[in-house]
Motif scaffolding. Structure first.
Motif, PDB file in Angstrom:
ATOM      1  N   UNK A 184     -28.536 -36.325   8.815  1.00  0.00           N
ATOM      2  CA  UNK A 184     -27.498 -35.488   9.400  1.00  0.00           C
ATOM      3  C   UNK A 184     -27.938 -34.046   9.620  1.00  0.00           C
ATOM      4  N   UNK A 185     -29.109 -33.684   9.125  1.00  0.00           N
ATOM      5  CA  UNK A 185     -29.603 -32.312   9.250  1.00  0.00           C
ATOM      6  C   UNK A 185     -30.315 -32.154  10.593  1.00  0.00           C
ATOM      7  N   UNK A 186     -29.793 -31.331  11.517  1.00  0.00           N
ATOM      8  CA  UNK A 186     -30.440 -31.179  12.820  1.00  0.00           C
ATOM      9  C   UNK A 186     -31.902 -30.762  12.737  1.00  0.00           C
ATOM     10  N   UNK A 187     -32.247 -29.904  11.796  1.00  0.00           N
ATOM     11  CA  UNK A 187     -33.638 -29.465  11.683  1.00  0.00           C
ATOM     12  C   UNK A 187     -34.554 -30.620  11.286  1.00  0.00           C
ATOM     13  N   UNK A 188     -34.095 -31.459  10.354  1.00  0.00           N
ATOM     14  CA  UNK A 188     -34.894 -32.608   9.933  1.00  0.00           C
ATOM     15  C   UNK A 188     -35.044 -33.609  11.069  1.00  0.00           C
ATOM     16  N   UNK A 189     -33.993 -33.804  11.824  1.00  0.00           N
ATOM     17  CA  UNK A 189     -34.036 -34.728  12.960  1.00  0.00           C
ATOM     18  C   UNK A 189     -34.981 -34.203  14.036  1.00  0.00           C
ATOM     19  N   UNK A 190     -34.930 -32.905  14.304  1.00  0.00           N
ATOM     20  CA  UNK A 190     -35.825 -32.311  15.293  1.00  0.00           C
ATOM     21  C   UNK A 190     -37.281 -32.411  14.845  1.00  0.00           C
ATOM     22  N   UNK A 192     -39.126 -44.216  23.500  1.00  0.00           N
ATOM     23  CA  UNK A 192     -37.785 -43.625  23.566  1.00  0.00           C
ATOM     24  C   UNK A 192     -37.311 -43.310  22.160  1.00  0.00           C
ATOM     25  N   UNK A 193     -36.650 -42.157  22.017  1.00  0.00           N
ATOM     26  CA  UNK A 193     -36.107 -41.709  20.742  1.00  0.00           C
ATOM     27  C   UNK A 193     -34.588 -41.724  20.838  1.00  0.00           C
ATOM     28  N   UNK A 194     -33.921 -42.217  19.790  1.00  0.00           N
ATOM     29  CA  UNK A 194     -32.472 -42.380  19.825  1.00  0.00           C
ATOM     30  C   UNK A 194     -31.765 -41.466  18.832  1.00  0.00           C
ATOM     31  N   UNK A 195     -30.721 -40.804  19.329  1.00  0.00           N
ATOM     32  CA  UNK A 195     -29.721 -40.159  18.489  1.00  0.00           C
ATOM     33  C   UNK A 195     -28.407 -40.869  18.771  1.00  0.00           C
ATOM     34  N   UNK A 196     -27.805 -41.472  17.770  1.00  0.00           N
ATOM     35  CA  UNK A 196     -26.542 -42.175  17.982  1.00  0.00           C
ATOM     36  C   UNK A 196     -25.439 -41.189  18.356  1.00  0.00           C
ATOM     37  N   UNK A 197     -24.717 -41.502  19.424  1.00  0.00           N
ATOM     38  CA  UNK A 197     -23.671 -40.608  19.883  1.00  0.00           C
ATOM     39  C   UNK A 197     -22.550 -40.434  18.891  1.00  0.00           C
ATOM     40  N   UNK A 198     -22.306 -41.478  18.060  1.00  0.00           N
ATOM     41  CA  UNK A 198     -21.187 -41.402  17.111  1.00  0.00           C
ATOM     42  C   UNK A 198     -21.625 -40.958  15.724  1.00  0.00           C
ATOM     43  N   UNK A 199     -22.871 -40.530  15.579  1.00  0.00           N
ATOM     44  CA  UNK A 199     -23.324 -40.016  14.289  1.00  0.00           C
ATOM     45  C   UNK A 199     -22.678 -38.663  14.010  1.00  0.00           C
ATOM     46  N   UNK A 200     -22.474 -38.331  12.739  1.00  0.00           N
ATOM     47  CA  UNK A 200     -21.953 -36.994  12.420  1.00  0.00           C
ATOM     48  C   UNK A 200     -22.893 -35.915  12.963  1.00  0.00           C
ATOM     49  N   UNK A 201     -22.326 -34.956  13.684  1.00  0.00           N
ATOM     50  CA  UNK A 201     -23.156 -33.877  14.217  1.00  0.00           C
ATOM     51  C   UNK A 201     -24.111 -34.309  15.301  1.00  0.00           C
ATOM     52  N   UNK A 202     -23.781 -35.378  16.050  1.00  0.00           N
ATOM     53  CA  UNK A 202     -24.703 -35.909  17.057  1.00  0.00           C
ATOM     54  C   UNK A 202     -25.111 -34.855  18.080  1.00  0.00           C
ATOM     55  N   UNK A 203     -24.156 -34.078  18.557  1.00  0.00           N
ATOM     56  CA  UNK A 203     -24.469 -33.077  19.578  1.00  0.00           C
ATOM     57  C   UNK A 203     -25.414 -32.019  19.020  1.00  0.00           C
ATOM     58  N   UNK A 204     -25.170 -31.556  17.818  1.00  0.00           N
ATOM     59  CA  UNK A 204     -26.051 -30.558  17.204  1.00  0.00           C
ATOM     60  C   UNK A 204     -27.451 -31.124  17.009  1.00  0.00           C
ATOM     61  N   UNK A 205     -27.540 -32.390  16.610  1.00  0.00           N
ATOM     62  CA  UNK A 205     -28.856 -33.004  16.426  1.00  0.00           C
ATOM     63  C   UNK A 205     -29.582 -33.147  17.755  1.00  0.00           C
ATOM     64  N   UNK A 206     -28.881 -33.636  18.770  1.00  0.00           N
ATOM     65  CA  UNK A 206     -29.514 -33.809  20.078  1.00  0.00           C
ATOM     66  C   UNK A 206     -29.950 -32.468  20.651  1.00  0.00           C
ATOM     67  N   UNK A 207     -29.127 -31.438  20.443  1.00  0.00           N
ATOM     68  CA  UNK A 207     -29.480 -30.107  20.932  1.00  0.00           C
ATOM     69  C   UNK A 207     -30.729 -29.578  20.211  1.00  0.00           C
ATOM     70  N   UNK A 208     -30.817 -29.794  18.910  1.00  0.00           N
ATOM     71  CA  UNK A 208     -31.991 -29.359  18.155  1.00  0.00           C
ATOM     72  C   UNK A 208     -33.243 -30.094  18.608  1.00  0.00           C
TER      73      UNK A 208
END
Length: 248
Positions: A184-190, A216-232
């Motif tokens: 759930x941590x955008x920095x860790x996901x990035x 291809x890399x996936x960020x689930x749209x319904x994950x908590x904070x999905x937009x923040x993670x995708x943006x990061x």
């Protein structure tokens, strides 16, 4: 590098994700086509949103399991499963989608990775729609049985990696509900996205390095904070000079 998200997942008419925000960040969108979520109206809306954002559309078929959001494995004969998946693919095409790839959802995704009969049924459905469209549709997945089934059916296969899910040392995902299943941590996901894009490596929850030649890399749209993670992720990839674009 492709960045995808599972979108168009409406339940009782309500979206599970901020599709508009996600369309602005991803290069491919796997659209729910009625098995686990979504309906004709939501498909048309998602297809229009993807087109406006110039995002490639993939079909995201599932077991017919709306109650469990497609996350429960269902006992179904291969011929019946083939027909169910094909119906979903056709429904998305009928909603105006220029379908560029197919990515099974949830329990079907994992069953197709592990079980040869399920993989063959899914690949056969994709081959059926491919024949109708006059072009071979790629299948996106985690490897395993579905990769072989795609090859046997004459279909391209592209490997996927998950940015917001925990990995086990054998390359499988930590089951949902288990400790460390979700990131759930955008920095860790990035950071994971950068390492996958540059080194082809993801670190398992056990600390092991798992190698992945993911396209291809996936960020689930319904994950908590999905937009923040995708943006990061987009910011990190852009800063590293890695172009985010669809391979389809």
């Amino acid at each position: 590098m492709d960045l995808n998200a599972d979108l168009g997942e409406t339940v009782d008419g309500l979206p599970t994700a901020d599709d508009t925000a996600m369309f602005a960040l991803v290069s491919s969108a796997s659209i729910a086509c009625g098995g686990h979520a979504g309906d004709a109206a939501s498909m048309r809306t998602a297809v229009a949103g993807a087109a406006a954002a110039r995002v490639a559309v993939g079909a995201h078929p599932s077991y017919l399991d709306r109650a469990g959001f497609g996350r429960v494995r269902v006992a179904v004969e291969p011929d019946e499963l083939r027909a169910q998946v094909l119906d979903q693919l056709r429904a998305l095409a009928a909603a105006g989608a220029d379908v560029r790839y197919v990515k099974p959802h949830g329990a079907l995704y994992h069953a197709a990775t592990e079980d040869a009969a399920t993989a063959r049924a899914v690949a056969a459905a994709v081959a059926d729609l491919s024949a109708e469209l006059g072009r071979a549709l790629p299948i996106l997945g985690l490897g395993g049985a579905i990769e072989g089934a795609a090859s046997d059916a004459g279909l391209p296969f592209h490997l996927e990696a998950f940015l917001d899910r925990g990995y086990r040392g054998d390359g499988s995902l930590v089951p949902r509900g288990a400790p460390r299943a979700l990131l759930e941590d955008p920095d860790a996901v990035a950071e994971r996205a950068l390492r996958l894009a540059t080194e082809g490596v993801v670190i398992a929850v056990s600390g092991e390095a798992v190698h992945s030649a993911a396209a291809s890399l996936c960020v689930h749209g319904d994950s908590p904070g999905a937009v923040a993670m995708a943006r990061a992720v987009r910011s990190a990839l852009d800063a590293a000079g890695i172009e985010v674009r669809s391979p389809w």
